[in-house]
Design an enzyme around this catalytic site. Structure first.
Site, mmCIF file in Angstrom:
data_model
loop_
_atom_site.group_PDB
_atom_site.id
_atom_site.type_symbol
_atom_site.label_atom_id
_atom_site.label_comp_id
_atom_site.label_asym_id
_atom_site.label_seq_id
_atom_site.Cartn_x
_atom_site.Cartn_y
_atom_site.Cartn_z
ATOM 1 N N GLU A 155 114.545 58.841 -46.269
ATOM 2 C CA GLU A 155 113.401 59.345 -47.041
ATOM 3 C C GLU A 155 113.788 60.578 -47.849
ATOM 4 O OE1 GLU A 155 109.805 57.887 -44.099
ATOM 5 O OE2 GLU A 155 110.795 59.764 -43.677
ATOM 6 N N HIS A 166 109.744 40.776 -56.243
ATOM 7 C CA HIS A 166 108.392 41.273 -55.929
ATOM 8 C C HIS A 166 108.248 41.629 -54.450
ATOM 9 C CE1 HIS A 166 107.428 39.444 -59.868
ATOM 10 N NE2 HIS A 166 108.134 38.422 -59.417
#
Ligand code: ARG
Length: 460
Positions: A291, A157
């Protein structure tokens, strides 16, 4: 006037719009080497079985070699009115050698021609992809070996969960990329049949030798069904599926690099060669390459969906829809190659901030599981009870705003009498990772053994 290849039954040439929607030469010229190799093999075979004279075959060979050289050296005039690479080459061949050129298309169609050209192109792309994947694995193995004992937080998480080592994290990607290589190998095995000789769709009455052309073009044999041969684009879908899964792996690594290189995490520093500055904020160093790797995944996945959608409604055998297969695959080949080169460069070059990783690994009571395991092992508690006791210790540490190992023994004993001094040997992050010796676990010795395993496997 009509088309020089198929204009016999036409009274006039195509509308300009027809030519614009129909012509594929602007992109399928990329198949020229495969197209010429396919024609050479076909002509050789036709001569071998006596369909073509030795003299005509020699002229065709010389003409095709000239065309190959002209294209390679940028001297060839590609013409839209000649539609695609197949007809550009054949029409030019006619200009160069005269009527013998017209015999090359005996027992062949553009349908089997494009099928074999594209297959060979995808085969080469798979082989290049495999080499690039291997280079990434080698870069990851080097970093894994170097950082076999560098402790970092392992996350679930995106919350610190248990300490792992950076080497172990690198090896997780080695596993993924190795599976990508196995997908390449599977796809290459399936692709290894030659469709040339299926002709338009039904086969041919000429006594061609398909085993011979298959061998000449490096296939293990010919395809068994002529309809399937000209209809099948599974090999292209295999490429795009493999590329999409691979790009998804790269994207996850890229995402981690973006996170790790933020000043808030500061786990890694990208080299100057793989980052960019900001035109307004002088302090910035941005992970643009990571990215873009992440973003390339979107277009590669898009190509897969695109070709699946083109193919799904097509009745057998060939339909012109299938001309739309190439740009998707070419785009995926190029962008995956770029993404792989960029991510491999980043993995090789990035600086690893071991202090930051280690400090973060200890935050958030990440060795709480070690404490619970200790209570199971040393005091014989059932794990569920140990979990509960440890929860109370964590609550105490949280209240006092200290790490677990900073709690004094009397405070620990106040929570549970059975906790002893020996507990301090399990609460450090180093002790935690060192204890994870189960097969596949993060212990530094395991990481070193796994690196050795992969190096040996890659060498053989
Ligand atoms: N340019 C075509 C393609 O890429 C070649 C095959 C054309 N065949 C045909 N019958 N129109 O699919």
């Amino acid at each position: 006037s009509g088309n020089e290849m198929w204009g016999g039954r036409f009274a006039s040439g195509p509308d300009a719009i027809m030519e614009a929607i129909n012509a594929s030469i602007d992109f399928d010229k990329r198949l020229y080497e495969e197209d010429i190799a396919g024609s050479l093999a076909h002509a050789e075979m036709l001569a071998g079985v006596g369909i073509l004279s030795g003299d005509d075959a020699a002229k065709i060979r010389q003409g095709l070699e000239t065309i190959r050289r002209d294209i390679a050296e940028g001297r060839f005039e590609f013409r839209r009115d000649r539609e695609d690479i197949h007809m550009n080459v054949e029409a030019r061949l006619a200009e160069l050698i005269g009527p013998a050129a017209g015999r090359l298309h005996t027992a062949r169609s553009r349908n089997d021609q494009v099928a074999v050209d594209f297959r060979m192109h995808v085969r080469a792309a798979f082989r290049d992809l495999d080499r690039a994947l291997l280079a990434l694995i080698e870069a990851l193995l080097d970093r894994a070996e170097e950082h076999a004992a560098t402790v970092m937080p392992g996350f679930t998480h995106l919350q610190a969960a248990q300490p792992v080592t950076f080497g172990h994290h690198c090896l997780a990607y080695v596993e993924m990329v190795a599976r990508d290589r196995s997908r390449v190998a599977d796809a290459l095995a399936r692709l290894d049949e030659c469709p040339l000789g299926a002709a338009a769709l039904a086969g041919t009455g000429f006594p061609i030798d398909r085993h011979r052309t298959a061998a000449a073009l490096g296939f293990s044999g010919p395809t068994r069904n002529s309809l399937d041969s000209v209809s099948d684009r599974d090999f292209a879908l295999d490429f795009l599926a493999t590329a999409s899964i691979c790009a998804t792996h790269l994207s996850r690594l890229a995402e981690e690099i973006v996170i790790w290189s933020t000043p808030q995490f500061d786990f890694v520093r990208l080299s100057d060669s793989f980052s960019t500055g900001s035109s307004i904020m002088p302090q910035k160093k941005n992970p643009d390459a990571a990215e873009l790797v992440r973003a390339k995944t979107g277009r590669i996945n898009g190509s897969l969906v695109s070709l699946l959608t083109v193919m799904k409604g097509l009745p057998l055998s060939y339909s012109k829809d299938m001309q739309e297969d190439k740009e998707q695959v070419f785009d995926a080949i190029d962008n995956l190659a770029l993404a792989l080169a960029a991510i491999t460069g980043m993995v090789r070059d990035m600086g690893v901030n071991a202090q930051k990783m280690r400090a973060a690994a200890g935050a958030g009571f990440s060795t709480a599981t070690d404490l619970a395991d200790f209570l199971v092992r040393e005091a014989g508690l059932p794990f569920r009870e140990a979990h509960h006791v440890t929860g109370r210790v964590v609550a105490l540490a949280e209240e006092r705003r200290v790490a677990l190992e900073a709690l004094p023994l009397d405070a620990l004993k106040a929570v549970d009498e059975r906790i002893t001094d020996a507990v301090y040997s399990v609460l450090s992050v180093d002790a935690s990772v060192a204890s994870r010796t189960s097969f596949g676990g993060t212990a530094p010795d395991n990481v070193r053994a796994q690196v050795a395993f992969w190096r040996e496997r890659l060498a053989s």
